[in-house]
Enzyme design. Sequence first.
Site, PDB file in Angstrom:
ATOM      1  N   ARG A  31      41.675  49.100  40.797  1.00 15.40           N
ATOM      2  CA  ARG A  31      40.494  48.731  40.010  1.00 15.40           C
ATOM      3  C   ARG A  31      40.406  47.209  39.921  1.00 15.40           C
ATOM      4  O   ARG A  31      41.291  46.499  40.390  1.00 15.40           O
ATOM      5  CB  ARG A  31      40.616  49.291  38.589  1.00 15.40           C
ATOM      6  CG  ARG A  31      41.941  48.885  37.909  1.00 15.40           C
ATOM      7  CD  ARG A  31      42.004  49.268  36.458  1.00 15.40           C
ATOM      8  NE  ARG A  31      43.339  49.151  35.911  1.00 15.40           N
ATOM      9  CZ  ARG A  31      43.931  48.034  35.541  1.00 15.40           C
ATOM     10  NH1 ARG A  31      43.293  46.874  35.692  1.00 15.40           N
ATOM     11  NH2 ARG A  31      45.154  48.030  35.033  1.00 15.40           N
TER      12      ARG A  31
ATOM     13  N   VAL B  92      41.815  42.636  34.509  1.00 16.75           N
ATOM     14  CA  VAL B  92      41.387  41.725  33.447  1.00 16.75           C
ATOM     15  C   VAL B  92      41.388  40.285  33.967  1.00 16.75           C
ATOM     16  O   VAL B  92      40.476  39.505  33.719  1.00 16.75           O
ATOM     17  CB  VAL B  92      42.309  41.841  32.209  1.00 16.75           C
ATOM     18  CG1 VAL B  92      41.930  40.823  31.152  1.00 16.75           C
ATOM     19  CG2 VAL B  92      42.268  43.247  31.631  1.00 16.75           C
TER      20      VAL B  92
END
Length: 447
Positions: free
Chosen positions: A292, A295
């Site tokens: 994914r 952050v």
Amino acid sequence: MFRKVLIANRGEIALRVISACKEMGIRTVAVYSEADRNSLHVKFADEAICIGPAKSSESYLNVPAIISAAEITGAEAIHPGYGLLSENANFAEVCRVSNIKFIGPRPEVTRMMGEKSTARSTMKAAGVPILPGSDGILTDVDDALKTAKSIKYPVILKAVAGGGGRGMRIVRTPEELPDLYNAASTEALNAFSNGDLYMEKFIERPRHIEFQVLADEHGNVMSLGERECSIQRRHQKLIEEAPSLQVTPELRKKLGDTIEKSLKDIGYWNAGTIEFLMDEDGEIYFIEMNTRIQVEHCVTEMVTGVDLVKAQLRIAAGEKLSEIVPSVPEIRGHAIECRINAEHPEKFTPSPGKITVFNVPGGNGVRIDTAQYQEGVVPQYYDSMIGKLICHGKDREEAMAKTQRALSQFVIEGIFTTIPLHQRIFQDEDFQKGDFDTKFMERFLGK
């Protein structure tokens, strides 16, 4: 390109994806819980649908509600952000069955890399260096004792489906292994509904280094260099940098080539991060992959000039990597990211509540990613991170100077935040010299 994308997330990452979509002319759909009704990601999306109460399990993790929102609004794709459903292979499968594009890898690959013992064996077969450890899942305590004896203590037990330090125990002697094994397995079962464990050799003072990759659906993979993520507390990252002071151009090229080959072999596509530990001798070992956006993707964007979220969208729409990033970008300067959390800076207790003053810094090379604002409310139900400060300079020294200046101008009142903690870290001599590892915060807080 998609005409409409639903963002299955909240907070700053939802706003980040909305911003990228707006710049690309893509309409957006926000989903939100009752607690986030007044959130900025709801305000700035083209459409917004409430999907449930405050609890994540009844809203942001409610797959039928999210799919229904996509179908009602005619969204062609779903961007999962990070956390929540971003690495949920079942959710990706539901998207596929519902004829909605999941902006991420195939569910089969997500599942493969999410099982950490499988990921280890997959990377080992591809030639990526891994830590000595168990061959897959440990069967029981006796198996763990035999494995630990073969690779020598200290060792670390890890949850196969783990994350965030849960289901993890360091074992230094055979006598303590049975109790720690049972404790780790129970914790993993409670946290992830899976009590399986695997074992690795434990490095006493490692550095945590990760490589950012992009891959298209045509078999092309590109490594965009590394990030240094060693400043952590309880396995939660606080500060990230790019590039790492410990990675030479030769090592960057060698590891990048190996990673690219391994991801081609498994048919990976979209953004991803390969995480490594580096020991005191400079040897580097694979630990896991995050399938994914991260952050800390911002620091890679700052030093490469590549917009990773736009790249995700374009890859998911079928474009070739050569059209998105024509050549491997040169690493330019240095970038540092500070995660700003709604926590007491010394007690580390959560600090939800209403923000009465919110002043963000600016200037050349200073970026703020946040979905907070003055008079906004930080809910008690979600992760405590409320924003990220990212600063870029021509070198690490300038990036640190900009960060220190920006921290002094970042004013949040009404709640406690970790801004004072970051200010203290940047005054530490060892941090300034780059002399740190993943145990830095334990030593720093003990000073």
